[in-house]
Enzyme design. Structure first.
Site, PDB file in Angstrom:
ATOM      1  N   ASP A 266      -3.728   2.156 -17.499  1.00  0.00           N
ATOM      2  CA  ASP A 266      -4.336   1.573 -16.986  1.00  0.00           C
ATOM      3  C   ASP A 266      -6.492   2.560 -17.007  1.00  0.00           C
ATOM      4  OD1 ASP A 266      -3.178  -0.613 -14.996  1.00  0.00           O
ATOM      5  OD2 ASP A 266      -2.429   1.452 -14.275  1.00  0.00           O
TER       6      ASP A 266
ATOM      7  N   LYS B 107      19.520   5.173   8.245  1.00  0.00           N
ATOM      8  CA  LYS B 107      20.715   4.976   7.439  1.00  0.00           C
ATOM      9  C   LYS B 107      19.970   6.435   6.197  1.00  0.00           C
ATOM     10  CE  LYS B 107      18.930   0.016   6.570  1.00  0.00           C
ATOM     11  NZ  LYS B 107      17.966   0.111   8.120  1.00  0.00           N
TER      12      LYS B 107
ATOM     13  N   SER C 124      -1.207   5.730 -12.172  1.00  0.00           N
ATOM     14  CA  SER C 124      -0.384   7.143 -12.393  1.00  0.00           C
ATOM     15  C   SER C 124      -0.959   8.109 -13.193  1.00  0.00           C
ATOM     16  CB  SER C 124       0.689   6.807 -12.305  1.00  0.00           C
ATOM     17  OG  SER C 124       1.259   5.750 -13.325  1.00  0.00           O
ATOM     18  N   TYR C 125      -1.762   7.713 -14.827  1.00  0.00           N
ATOM     19  CA  TYR C 125      -2.007   8.997 -15.680  1.00  0.00           C
ATOM     20  C   TYR C 125      -3.005   9.936 -15.149  1.00  0.00           C
ATOM     21  CZ  TYR C 125      -3.544  11.088 -19.715  1.00  0.00           C
ATOM     22  OH  TYR C 125      -3.781  12.139 -21.022  1.00  0.00           O
TER      23      TYR C 125
ATOM     24  N   GLY D  87       4.353   4.187 -15.105  1.00  0.00           N
ATOM     25  CA  GLY D  87       4.832   2.627 -15.241  1.00  0.00           C
ATOM     26  C   GLY D  87       3.951   1.855 -16.073  1.00  0.00           C
ATOM     27  N   ASP D  88       2.551   1.483 -16.401  1.00  0.00           N
ATOM     28  CA  ASP D  88       1.538   0.876 -17.306  1.00  0.00           C
ATOM     29  C   ASP D  88       0.363   2.106 -17.488  1.00  0.00           C
ATOM     30  OD1 ASP D  88       0.396   0.771 -15.700  1.00  0.00           O
ATOM     31  OD2 ASP D  88      -0.238  -1.366 -15.452  1.00  0.00           O
TER      32      ASP D  88
ATOM     33  N   ASN E 193      -4.494   3.256  -0.784  1.00  0.00           N
ATOM     34  CA  ASN E 193      -5.210   2.125  -1.030  1.00  0.00           C
ATOM     35  C   ASN E 193      -5.701   0.625   0.270  1.00  0.00           C
ATOM     36  OD1 ASN E 193      -6.480   2.446  -3.295  1.00  0.00           O
ATOM     37  ND2 ASN E 193      -5.691   1.011  -4.612  1.00  0.00           N
TER      38      ASN E 193
ATOM     39  N   ARG F 217       9.771   4.035 -18.604  1.00  0.00           N
ATOM     40  CA  ARG F 217       8.390   4.312 -17.559  1.00  0.00           C
ATOM     41  C   ARG F 217       7.701   4.664 -19.237  1.00  0.00           C
ATOM     42  NH1 ARG F 217       6.666   4.103 -13.190  1.00  0.00           N
ATOM     43  NH2 ARG F 217       5.463   6.141 -13.451  1.00  0.00           N
TER      44      ARG F 217
ATOM     45  N   ASP G 209      -3.288  -2.300 -18.610  1.00  0.00           N
ATOM     46  CA  ASP G 209      -4.770  -3.074 -18.712  1.00  0.00           C
ATOM     47  C   ASP G 209      -5.993  -2.670 -18.739  1.00  0.00           C
ATOM     48  OD1 ASP G 209      -2.879  -4.506 -17.042  1.00  0.00           O
ATOM     49  OD2 ASP G 209      -2.236  -3.251 -15.657  1.00  0.00           O
TER      50      ASP G 209
END
Length: 300
Positions: A160, A43, A148-149, A157-158, A245, A117, A222
């Site tokens: 935490d 692909k 991700s920070y 995306g959020d 993880n 985002r 979160d």
DNA sequence: GGGCTGTACTG
DNA sequence: CAGTAC
DNA sequence: GCCC
DNA sequence: AGGTG
DNA sequence: CACCT
């Protein structure tokens, strides 16, 4: 359709592609990458050669509808497909005909904002406010913005945030945690709760939605309170990403160990379904380094 | 062929 | 428990 | 889907 | 949520 | 209702 594993496989392939330093220019280069097999390499080659993928053209509007439904927070594949099967096609259909759960109503209400985002600077700003509030409650509270920070991404995306407290004086962060949530709510930073904090049994994880005063968008946030001794395991787990993880936890599993957000355990025996039969012995949790060493993984 | 992370919360 | 989410 |  | 006692 | 799944 049971595409669960295929989806995960594609995500793994995407992640592997993103890690590449140089652009992939051929089938041969693609298939060398771990996580990319013959089917995906083909692909990729088609995209390289023709600029697109013919199979994508066959994506039906039905798929789009189900995808959009499951983009609502609190709606997964099962519910999205159930709604689709009932003939619903738009958010309006859903609102008219479905008895939504509390979080689904919130997810729908904030749908457009939550798809966006978050610029890194805004995450910094929100984190700072949480930290200040925490510090006023108990100066020894430690707030670490993870996800991700902490991985240095330009957008997240959020948000935490992990909250802990050196417990050498006998106190933990779990008491102040609820107080912190209330403060942030009073400040108007927290606007919606996605986890319901049932008065008595204090939970260790809070999911919610926040908005900066004068800010434009609702953001997912979160907050986690973590025992100080588990900080390393918690950092490892909440820093992610999820693919990393899973690979670490799989490695642990192969060594008859178990890795989770509380620590690393050895001497785990597992049943057929992969479920632990033995509690195991805790061997590392305080620092990430400890856990890497015990797992036999080179530190960074 | 058969596995694919491990846990917490909701209803 | 199934479902959802991290 | 990929990998053993 | 749904089922049980 | 409290408790289980």
């Amino acid at each position: 359709m049971n595409d669960e594993w295929r989806t995960i496989s594609y995500r793994k392939a995407i992640s592997a592609l993103k890690r590449q330093k140089k652009p992939i220019t051929s089938y041969q280069e693609a298939i060398k990458i771990r996580g990319i097999g013959d089917r995906t390499a083909e692909k990729i080659a088609e995209i390289i050669e023709t600029g697109n993928l013919r199979r994508l053209q066959h994506f039906s509007e039905d798929d789009e509808v189900i995808k959009k439904f499951s983009d609502i927070w609190g709606v997964g594949s099962a519910i999205a497909m159930k709604w689709y099967a009932k003939g619903y096609r738009t958010f309006d259909d859903i609102i008219q005909n479905v008895k939504l759960t509390r979080v689904q109503r919130i997810g729908l209400e904030c749908f457009d904002d939550l798809r966006e985002r978050i610029p890194r600077d805004e995450v910094t700003e929100i984190s700072k406010r949480v930290e200040e509030a925490a510090c006023r409650i108990d100066p020894k509270l430690l707030c670490i913005t993870v996800g991700s920070y902490i991985r240095g991404k330009p957008t997240c995306g959020d948000i935490d945030i992990l909250i802990t407290r050196n417990n050498t004086d006998g106190k933990t962060s779990s008491g102040p945690f609820l107080k912190l949530l209330n403060t942030l709510r009073e400040q108007g930073l927290l606007t919606h709760d996605l986890t319901k904090h049932q008065e008595e049994n204090a939970t260790s994880r809070y999911f919610g939605i926040c908005k900066l005063p004068g800010g434009e968008k609702y953001r997912r946030i979160d907050l986690f309170t973590v025992p100080f001794n588990e900080l390393g395991a918690a950092l490892l787990s909440f820093t992610g990403n999820d693919i990393f993880n899973r690979s670490m936890r799989l490695l642990a599993r192969k060594k008859k160990m178990k890795l989770n957000n509380h620590g690393l355990y050895k001497n785990i025996s597992r049943g057929r379904g992969g479920d632990s039969l033995t509690e195991g012995t805790l061997i590392a949790q305080r620092t990430e380094r400890e856990i890497f060493d015990a797992l036999g993984v080179p530190w960074r």
